[in-house]
Design an enzyme around this catalytic site. Sequence first.
Site, PDB file in Angstrom:
ATOM      1  N   ASP A  56     -30.342  -7.732 -20.235  1.00  0.00           N
ATOM      2  CA  ASP A  56     -29.150  -7.680 -21.068  1.00  0.00           C
ATOM      3  C   ASP A  56     -28.682  -6.228 -21.059  1.00  0.00           C
ATOM      4  O   ASP A  56     -29.368  -5.347 -21.585  1.00  0.00           O
ATOM      5  CB  ASP A  56     -29.490  -8.133 -22.485  1.00  0.00           C
ATOM      6  CG  ASP A  56     -28.286  -8.149 -23.417  1.00  0.00           C
ATOM      7  OD1 ASP A  56     -27.285  -7.465 -23.124  1.00  0.00           O
ATOM      8  OD2 ASP A  56     -28.355  -8.825 -24.459  1.00  0.00           O
ATOM      9  N   SER A 135     -10.056  -4.351 -16.513  1.00  0.00           N
ATOM     10  CA  SER A 135      -9.135  -5.444 -16.787  1.00  0.00           C
ATOM     11  C   SER A 135      -7.711  -4.954 -16.965  1.00  0.00           C
ATOM     12  O   SER A 135      -7.474  -3.836 -17.457  1.00  0.00           O
ATOM     13  CB  SER A 135      -9.570  -6.174 -18.064  1.00  0.00           C
ATOM     14  OG  SER A 135      -8.602  -7.123 -18.486  1.00  0.00           O
ATOM     15  N   TYR A 145     -11.062  -5.920 -26.752  1.00  0.00           N
ATOM     16  CA  TYR A 145     -11.466  -6.072 -25.349  1.00  0.00           C
ATOM     17  C   TYR A 145     -10.713  -5.097 -24.458  1.00  0.00           C
ATOM     18  O   TYR A 145     -11.308  -4.367 -23.660  1.00  0.00           O
ATOM     19  CB  TYR A 145     -11.219  -7.517 -24.900  1.00  0.00           C
ATOM     20  CG  TYR A 145     -11.411  -7.731 -23.416  1.00  0.00           C
ATOM     21  CD1 TYR A 145     -12.678  -7.831 -22.873  1.00  0.00           C
ATOM     22  CD2 TYR A 145     -10.302  -7.836 -22.565  1.00  0.00           C
ATOM     23  CE1 TYR A 145     -12.862  -8.033 -21.511  1.00  0.00           C
ATOM     24  CE2 TYR A 145     -10.474  -8.039 -21.212  1.00  0.00           C
ATOM     25  CZ  TYR A 145     -11.751  -8.141 -20.679  1.00  0.00           C
ATOM     26  OH  TYR A 145     -11.912  -8.326 -19.321  1.00  0.00           O
ATOM     27  N   THR A 147      -9.147  -2.374 -25.264  1.00  0.00           N
ATOM     28  CA  THR A 147      -9.491  -0.996 -25.599  1.00  0.00           C
ATOM     29  C   THR A 147     -10.811  -0.592 -24.953  1.00  0.00           C
ATOM     30  O   THR A 147     -10.957   0.527 -24.437  1.00  0.00           O
ATOM     31  CB  THR A 147      -9.577  -0.824 -27.121  1.00  0.00           C
ATOM     32  OG1 THR A 147      -8.312  -1.177 -27.703  1.00  0.00           O
ATOM     33  CG2 THR A 147      -9.923   0.602 -27.497  1.00  0.00           C
TER      34      THR A 147
END
Length: 241
Positions: A56, A135, A145, A147
């Site tokens: 993770d 993105s 997201y 930012t």
Amino acid sequence: MPRRVLVTGGTSGIGRAIAARFTAEESEADVIVTGRHADTVERTAKELGVRGLVCDATRPDQVAALADGLGGPLDVLVNAAGGLPEDAPTDTPPLEALLHTWRSALEQNLLGAVLTTASVQEHLAPGGAVISIGSIGAERRGGAYGTAKAALAAWNAGLSADLGPRGITANVIAAGYVAGTGFFRGAMTDERHDNLVRETHTKRAGTPEDIAATVYFLASPGAGQLTGQTVHVNGGAFTTR
């Protein structure tokens, strides 16, 4: 010499397509994919013929152990892990819920890449490449997201300066709308799909393979002087000048 390639978030979507591209182009490459869940990591590794490591990217303890599983120098790191922030429980007070959303966005889309890169940085070989998946949301009203993805690009500029003297490049790919992934968690409607396609010049949605092809180029010798950049792969939905 066969290259060693590490793809975080490599069990699905864009990350999986990137791992598949490297295995298809370089049969001798040692491709490693990571994911949070042992079952999906094991299944992907078997299906693609790659190595799988459970990690993770938001967990410092797991990321710290990642370098030990590489087995030697690393030629390519692809920070593909990320996604929309997790929702807070429904009974969470408003400000705490807001904090939860922003922390989740930053951990998944910025801090995971920062931690992973730091953990393997000394293993990166001269002539190597670090590629992080950003993105189009960073250029728009992307909320927490978007930012986080904008911060990813800012971090990458400094990373490029740090790694450049070692002959290592660092770039971000800002992906536009990519169909065929679980990114939208089932919330993509036909109307929204059509609107996003209409924004493009190519009049089609992107595919994971589009992003994988760009990653493969950025990891090639031909891109050796291309570093510190955000490369927009969105069919013209967002243009630079």
